[in-house]
Design a protein around this motif. Structure first.
Motif, PDB file in Angstrom:
ATOM      1  N   LEU A  34       0.849  -1.185   0.000  1.00 60.27           N
ATOM      2  CA  LEU A  34       0.000   0.000   0.000  1.00 60.27           C
ATOM      3  C   LEU A  34       0.891   1.243   0.000  1.00 60.27           C
ATOM      4  O   LEU A  34       1.655   1.460   0.943  1.00 60.27           O
ATOM      5  N   TYR A  35       0.791   2.017  -1.088  1.00 58.41           N
ATOM      6  CA  TYR A  35       1.537   3.280  -1.164  1.00 58.41           C
ATOM      7  C   TYR A  35       0.667   4.327  -0.485  1.00 58.41           C
ATOM      8  O   TYR A  35      -0.241   4.872  -1.074  1.00 58.41           O
ATOM      9  N   LEU A  36       0.977   4.608   0.766  1.00 59.32           N
ATOM     10  CA  LEU A  36       0.095   5.397   1.627  1.00 59.32           C
ATOM     11  C   LEU A  36       0.359   6.897   1.527  1.00 59.32           C
ATOM     12  O   LEU A  36      -0.523   7.677   1.156  1.00 59.32           O
ATOM     13  N   ILE A  37       1.565   7.324   1.862  1.00 57.93           N
ATOM     14  CA  ILE A  37       1.934   8.748   1.865  1.00 57.93           C
ATOM     15  C   ILE A  37       2.940   8.985   0.736  1.00 57.93           C
ATOM     16  O   ILE A  37       3.986   8.335   0.673  1.00 57.93           O
ATOM     17  N   LYS A  38       2.623   9.919  -0.129  1.00 59.43           N
ATOM     18  CA  LYS A  38       3.484  10.184  -1.292  1.00 59.43           C
ATOM     19  C   LYS A  38       4.866  10.647  -0.863  1.00 59.43           C
ATOM     20  O   LYS A  38       5.032  11.337   0.138  1.00 59.43           O
ATOM     21  N   HIS A  39       5.852  10.255  -1.664  1.00 58.86           N
ATOM     22  CA  HIS A  39       7.239  10.650  -1.435  1.00 58.86           C
ATOM     23  C   HIS A  39       7.897  10.744  -2.812  1.00 58.86           C
ATOM     24  O   HIS A  39       7.762   9.818  -3.625  1.00 58.86           O
ATOM     25  N   PRO A  40       8.608  11.821  -3.102  1.00 58.20           N
ATOM     26  CA  PRO A  40       9.196  11.975  -4.443  1.00 58.20           C
ATOM     27  C   PRO A  40      10.151  10.849  -4.816  1.00 58.20           C
ATOM     28  O   PRO A  40      10.226  10.454  -5.986  1.00 58.20           O
ATOM     29  N   GLU A  41      10.864  10.318  -3.833  1.00 57.71           N
ATOM     30  CA  GLU A  41      11.794   9.228  -4.122  1.00 57.71           C
ATOM     31  C   GLU A  41      11.039   7.955  -4.489  1.00 57.71           C
ATOM     32  O   GLU A  41      11.463   7.206  -5.384  1.00 57.71           O
ATOM     33  N   VAL A  42       9.921   7.711  -3.834  1.00 60.25           N
ATOM     34  CA  VAL A  42       9.116   6.541  -4.168  1.00 60.25           C
ATOM     35  C   VAL A  42       8.531   6.692  -5.567  1.00 60.25           C
ATOM     36  O   VAL A  42       8.542   5.748  -6.369  1.00 60.25           O
ATOM     37  N   ASP A  43       8.050   7.891  -5.877  1.00 54.61           N
ATOM     38  CA  ASP A  43       7.518   8.142  -7.221  1.00 54.61           C
ATOM     39  C   ASP A  43       8.588   7.903  -8.283  1.00 54.61           C
ATOM     40  O   ASP A  43       8.324   7.325  -9.340  1.00 54.61           O
ATOM     41  N   ARG A  44       9.815   8.362  -7.996  1.00 56.38           N
ATOM     42  CA  ARG A  44      10.909   8.213  -8.959  1.00 56.38           C
ATOM     43  C   ARG A  44      11.228   6.743  -9.200  1.00 56.38           C
ATOM     44  O   ARG A  44      11.395   6.303 -10.346  1.00 56.38           O
ATOM     45  N   VAL A  45      11.289   5.958  -8.104  1.00 56.29           N
ATOM     46  CA  VAL A  45      11.616   4.544  -8.230  1.00 56.29           C
ATOM     47  C   VAL A  45      10.502   3.792  -8.956  1.00 56.29           C
ATOM     48  O   VAL A  45      10.768   2.907  -9.785  1.00 56.29           O
ATOM     49  N   ILE A  46       9.257   4.127  -8.681  1.00 45.21           N
ATOM     50  CA  ILE A  46       8.127   3.483  -9.367  1.00 45.21           C
ATOM     51  C   ILE A  46       8.244   3.678 -10.874  1.00 45.21           C
ATOM     52  O   ILE A  46       8.086   2.736 -11.669  1.00 45.21           O
ATOM     53  N   GLU A  47       8.557   4.900 -11.266  1.00 45.62           N
ATOM     54  CA  GLU A  47       8.684   5.193 -12.699  1.00 45.62           C
ATOM     55  C   GLU A  47       9.925   4.537 -13.283  1.00 45.62           C
ATOM     56  O   GLU A  47       9.876   3.948 -14.372  1.00 45.62           O
ATOM     57  N   GLU A  48      11.031   4.618 -12.578  1.00 45.88           N
ATOM     58  CA  GLU A  48      12.297   4.087 -13.090  1.00 45.88           C
ATOM     59  C   GLU A  48      12.266   2.575 -13.248  1.00 45.88           C
ATOM     60  O   GLU A  48      12.765   2.028 -14.228  1.00 45.88           O
ATOM     61  N   LYS A  49      11.659   1.874 -12.289  1.00 46.09           N
ATOM     62  CA  LYS A  49      11.646   0.416 -12.313  1.00 46.09           C
ATOM     63  C   LYS A  49      10.405  -0.155 -12.980  1.00 46.09           C
ATOM     64  O   LYS A  49      10.287  -1.372 -13.144  1.00 46.09           O
ATOM     65  N   GLY A  50       9.488   0.701 -13.345  1.00 45.80           N
ATOM     66  CA  GLY A  50       8.293   0.233 -14.027  1.00 45.80           C
ATOM     67  C   GLY A  50       7.341  -0.551 -13.139  1.00 45.80           C
ATOM     68  O   GLY A  50       6.612  -1.425 -13.620  1.00 45.80           O
ATOM     69  N   TRP A  51       7.345  -0.230 -11.815  1.00 47.33           N
ATOM     70  CA  TRP A  51       6.408  -0.892 -10.921  1.00 47.33           C
ATOM     71  C   TRP A  51       4.983  -0.455 -11.256  1.00 47.33           C
ATOM     72  O   TRP A  51       4.695   0.743 -11.402  1.00 47.33           O
ATOM     73  N   GLU A  52       4.083  -1.399 -11.365  1.00 42.79           N
ATOM     74  CA  GLU A  52       2.687  -1.070 -11.660  1.00 42.79           C
ATOM     75  C   GLU A  52       2.000  -0.495 -10.423  1.00 42.79           C
ATOM     76  O   GLU A  52       2.286  -0.902  -9.292  1.00 42.79           O
ATOM     77  N   THR A  53       1.067   0.434 -10.641  1.00 43.96           N
ATOM     78  CA  THR A  53       0.247   0.967  -9.560  1.00 43.96           C
ATOM     79  C   THR A  53      -1.228   0.757  -9.913  1.00 43.96           C
ATOM     80  O   THR A  53      -1.604   0.705 -11.083  1.00 43.96           O
ATOM     81  N   PHE A  54      -2.061   0.674  -8.860  1.00 45.23           N
ATOM     82  CA  PHE A  54      -3.474   0.384  -9.049  1.00 45.23           C
ATOM     83  C   PHE A  54      -4.305   1.293  -8.151  1.00 45.23           C
ATOM     84  O   PHE A  54      -3.939   1.506  -6.977  1.00 45.23           O
ATOM     85  N   PRO A  55      -5.421   1.796  -8.642  1.00 45.33           N
ATOM     86  CA  PRO A  55      -6.303   2.610  -7.796  1.00 45.33           C
ATOM     87  C   PRO A  55      -7.033   1.743  -6.779  1.00 45.33           C
ATOM     88  O   PRO A  55      -7.150   0.522  -6.948  1.00 45.33           O
ATOM     89  N   ILE A  56      -7.517   2.399  -5.738  1.00 44.52           N
ATOM     90  CA  ILE A  56      -8.275   1.705  -4.688  1.00 44.52           C
ATOM     91  C   ILE A  56      -9.702   2.235  -4.711  1.00 44.52           C
ATOM     92  O   ILE A  56      -9.924   3.445  -4.685  1.00 44.52           O
ATOM     93  N   GLU A  57     -10.655   1.322  -4.750  1.00 37.45           N
ATOM     94  CA  GLU A  57     -12.065   1.707  -4.810  1.00 37.45           C
ATOM     95  C   GLU A  57     -12.823   1.037  -3.664  1.00 37.45           C
ATOM     96  O   GLU A  57     -12.375   0.046  -3.096  1.00 37.45           O
ATOM     97  N   GLN A  58     -13.961   1.613  -3.364  1.00 29.22           N
ATOM     98  CA  GLN A  58     -14.788   1.082  -2.286  1.00 29.22           C
ATOM     99  C   GLN A  58     -15.345  -0.296  -2.659  1.00 29.22           C
ATOM    100  O   GLN A  58     -15.434  -1.181  -1.831  1.00 29.22           O
TER     101      GLN A  58
END
Length: 537
Positions: free
Chosen positions: A513-537
Motif C-alpha cells: 500500500l503506497y500510503l503517503i506520497k514521497h518523491p523518491e518513491v515516485d521516482r523509483v516506481i517510474e524508473e523500475k516500471g512498478w505497476e500501480t493500481f487505484p483503490i475503490e470502495q
C-alpha cells in the motif's frame, strides 16, 4: 571450572567424545535462521555503523530482549563477516558448552557417569534442543550460562568449596545470564538464595564472610546495576519495549498451559511427571535433584504466566538440560527394573522422532510455528522476506527518510535499511502500549491502527507480505482486500493512496500500500516500471 576439562582415559570418555561429535553433527544438520533473529541483527548493524543500539536512526527504543547477544552480533558485522554464519558457529559452540557442563554436573552431583551420558544423549537428540543450537537468537547463550551456573553451584555444594572465587563465579555467570535475557531472573531467584545460604552457613570468620559476600554481590551489582543505569539513561526504562507489546488482555495462563501440554504430548513425555510424583520423596531428599526439580517447576510456572510462545518450544530450551538431568537420574537411580529403564529411554527417543516427523501436521498444534515454518519465512519462494528487504534496499539506497511498515519486522527491515514502523509494536513504544488487539497468538497481541501509520508518514505499508506469482489480470483493488493494512473504508485513506506491485524475483511480486506520497518513491516506481493500481470502495 578448570577441572572439568581433564580427560580421563576411560571408555566413558571415548563414548562421550563420539556421542558429542555425533550430536554436534545432528545440530548442524538441523541448523536454520529465523526472522526474529534479524531484529537483533538490525540493532547490531546500527551499533556497528555508529548509530547506537536503536531500531531507527535517532529513535531510542529497546525492541530486543538479548543485550549481550546483540552486542556479540555487532562484532562480525563490524568486521565484515557474515552475521548468519557467525551466529551458527557461536550457537553450535554454546551447544557444546551446554552438553559439556550438563555431563559434568551429573558426574559431580550424582557420582554417576551413566547418568551423565544418558542425560547428554537424551538432551542432544531432543529435536527442540538440537534445532535451537542455531536459529540466530540468544537461546543457547542463555542455556549455556544456566548450565555453567548450576555446575558451579553444585561443585560448591559437593566439595564444600565456598571460596571467594566460587562466589565470584556465581555472581559473574548470574550477571551474564541476566544481561543475556532479563527473564533469567526467574532462574536467579532460586540460585541466589541458595548461594547466600551456604555463604551464611560457612564457619569462616566475619571478615572472611564479608569478603565472600562482596564477591557474590559486587560483580552483579556493578554489571547488572550499571546496565540498568545505562538503560534508564539511554532508553528511559529498565523493561524492554517488548514487555509492553507482549502483555495482552487475553488469558495468558490458558495459552501457557496449552503450550506446555503440546510439548509433553508431542514428545511423549507425559509419563515423566507421573514418575517424578512417584519418586517425589527421593527427589526432595536429594539436594541436587531437588534443586533441578525446583528450577524446572519455577520455569514452567513462568512459561504458563507469560502465555508460552509462538516459536516451536524455544522458551523451554534453557531448562531442558536440567529436565533431562533429572529424567536420567530418575531412570538410572530410581527405576529398579532394567526392562522399564530401557522402555523409558526408548520412549524419550521415540518421542523426539515423533515430534520431528509429525508436529508440522499435528491437529493440536495451535499458534506454534515449527522450524519448517520459521525457516520458510526466509527461504520459501512464496514468502522470501529477506529478498523483499534486499529489493527495497537496492531500490532506495541510503534513503532512511523513506519509511516502510511491516509486521514481519526481521529480515525485511534488516536488508532494506529503511526507516521502519513495526506494526506489532515490538520496536515501537506507542503501538506496544496503545495498539489495537490483533490476535491471541503469543507476541502478536497488538497492532497499529492506520491512523498511526499516517501520523508517522509511512510511505509503503507492507504488513504481512502479500506475495503473488506470475501475471495477474488486475485493474484495481477494493477496500475489502486491504484488511491486512488495517483499512476498513475508503475515507481512511489519503486521496492519493494506491497499491503498488513490486517485482521481487523472476516469478513473484509483492503488493504494498503506497500510503503517503514521497518523491523518491515516485521516482523509483517510474524508473523500475512498478505497476500501480487505484483503490475503490
Amino acid at each position: 571450572m578448570r577441572s572439568t576439562f581433564r580427560l580421563e582415559k576411560s571408555p566413558y570418555q571415548v563414548v562421550l567424545f563420539l556421542l558429542v561429535f555425533a550430536l554436534l553433527g545432528l545440530a548442524y544438520l538441523n541448523r536454520f535462521v529465523q526472522d526474529d533473529a534479524f531484529i537483533s541483527f538490525r540493532y547490531a548493524d546500527h551499533l556497528a555503523s555508529g548509530l547506537g543500539l536503536v531500531w531507527n536512526e535517532g529513535d531510542r527504543i529497546e525492541g530486543y530482549t538479548n543485550f549481550l547477544w546483540t552486542l556479540l552480533m555487532a562484532v562480525p558485522i563490524r568486521l565484515g563477516i557474515d552475521v548468519i554464519a557467525f551466529s551458527y558457529v557461536a550457537g553450535l559452540f554454546l551447544f557444546l558448552v551446554s552438553l559439556h557442563f550438563a555431563y559434568h554436573t551429573a558426574v559431580n552431583a550424582f557420582s554417576s557417569r551413566a547418568v551423565g551420558l544418558l542425560a547428554v544423549l537424551l538432551l542432544g537428540t531432543n529435536y527442540t534442543f538440537s534445532m535451537y543450537a542455531t536459529g540466530g537468537l540468544e537461546t543457547q547463550l542463555q542455556t549455556a550460562l544456566f548450565t555453567m551456573l548450576i555446575y558451579v553451584l553444585f561443585i560448591g555444594i559437593k566439595r564444600g568449596d565456598w571460596s571467594a572465587m566460587r562466589f565470584f563465579q556465581i555472581s559473574l555467570l548470574a550477571s551474564l545470564a541476566a544481561m543475556t535475557r532479563l527473564d533469567s531472573a526467574i532462574f536467579l531467584i532460586l540460585v541466589g538464595p541458595i548461594a547466600l545460604f551456604f555463604l551464611l552457613r560457612n564457619r569462616a570468620s566475619g571478615q572472611r564472610k564479608a569478603i565472600h559476600f562482596t564477591a557474590l554481590a559486587l560483580p552483579f551489582l556493578l554489571l547488572v546495576g550499571g546496565w540498568f543505569l545505562w538503560k534508564l539513561s539511554y532508553y528511559g526504562n529498565i523493561m524492554p519495549n517488548t514487555f509492553y507489546a507482549k502483555v495482552g488482555e487475553v488469558a495468558l495462563e490458558k495459552n501457557g498451559i496449552r503450550f506446555l501440554g503440546m510439548f509433553f504430548l508431542s514428545y511423549w513425555l507425559l509419563p515423566f511427571p507421573l514418575l517424578a510424583l512417584i519418586f517425589i520423596k527421593r527427589i526432595f531428599t536429594n539436594a541436587y535433584a531437588a534443586i533441578l526439580a525446583s528450577v524446572v517447576l519455577l520455569w514452567l510456572g513462568y512459561i504458563v504466566k507469560v502465555g508460552g510462545d509462538f516459536m516451536e518450544f524455544r522458551f523451554l530450551v534453557p531448562i531442558l538440560p536440567f529436565a533431562f538431568l533429572l529424567i536420567a537420574w530418575l531412570i538410572v537411580n530410581c527405576v529398579r527394573w532394567r526392562w522399564l529403564q530401557a522402555l523409558l529411554v526408548i520412549a524419550v527417543f521415540a518421542g523426539s522422532i515423533n515430534h520431528a516427523l509429525t508436529f508440522d501436521t499435528a491437529s493440536y498444534r495451535k499458534n506454534i510455528e515449527t522450524r519448517a515454518t520459521l525457516s520458510a519465512h526466509l527461504t520459501a519462494e512464496n514468502e522470501n522476506w529477506d529478498q523483499i528487504g534486499r529489493v527495497l534496499g537496492e531500490a532506495f539506497p541510503d534513503r532512511r527518510d523513506v519509511t516502510i511498515a511491516v509486521t514481519a519486522a526481521g529480515a525485511t527491515p534488516y536488508y532494506a535499511k529503511l526507516r521502519t514502523i513495526d506494526m506489532l509494536g515490538l520496536n515501537d513504544a506507542w503501538i506496544a502500549r496503545n495498539g489495537d488487539h490483533h490476535s491471541d497468538k503469543p507476541g502478536h497481541y497488538r497492532i497499529t491502527p492506520l491512523s498511526y501509520l499516517k501520523e508517522q508518514q509511512v510511505n509503503l505499508v507492507i504488513g504481512h507480505p502479500w506475495m503473488e506469482q506470475g501475471k495477474q489480470d488486475r485493474a484495481r483493488f477494493t477496500v475489502s482486500e486491504l484488511y491486512r493494512y488495517r483499512v476498513w473504508n475508503l475515507e481512511m485513506l489519503p486521496a492519493e493512496a494506491k497499491m503498488v506491485k513490486i517485482q521481487i524475483d523472476a516469478n513473484w511480486h509483492l503488493y504494498a500500500l503506497y500510503l503517503i506520497k514521497h518523491p523518491e518513491v515516485d521516482r523509483v516506481i517510474e524508473e523500475k516500471g512498478w505497476e500501480t493500481f487505484p483503490i475503490e470502495q
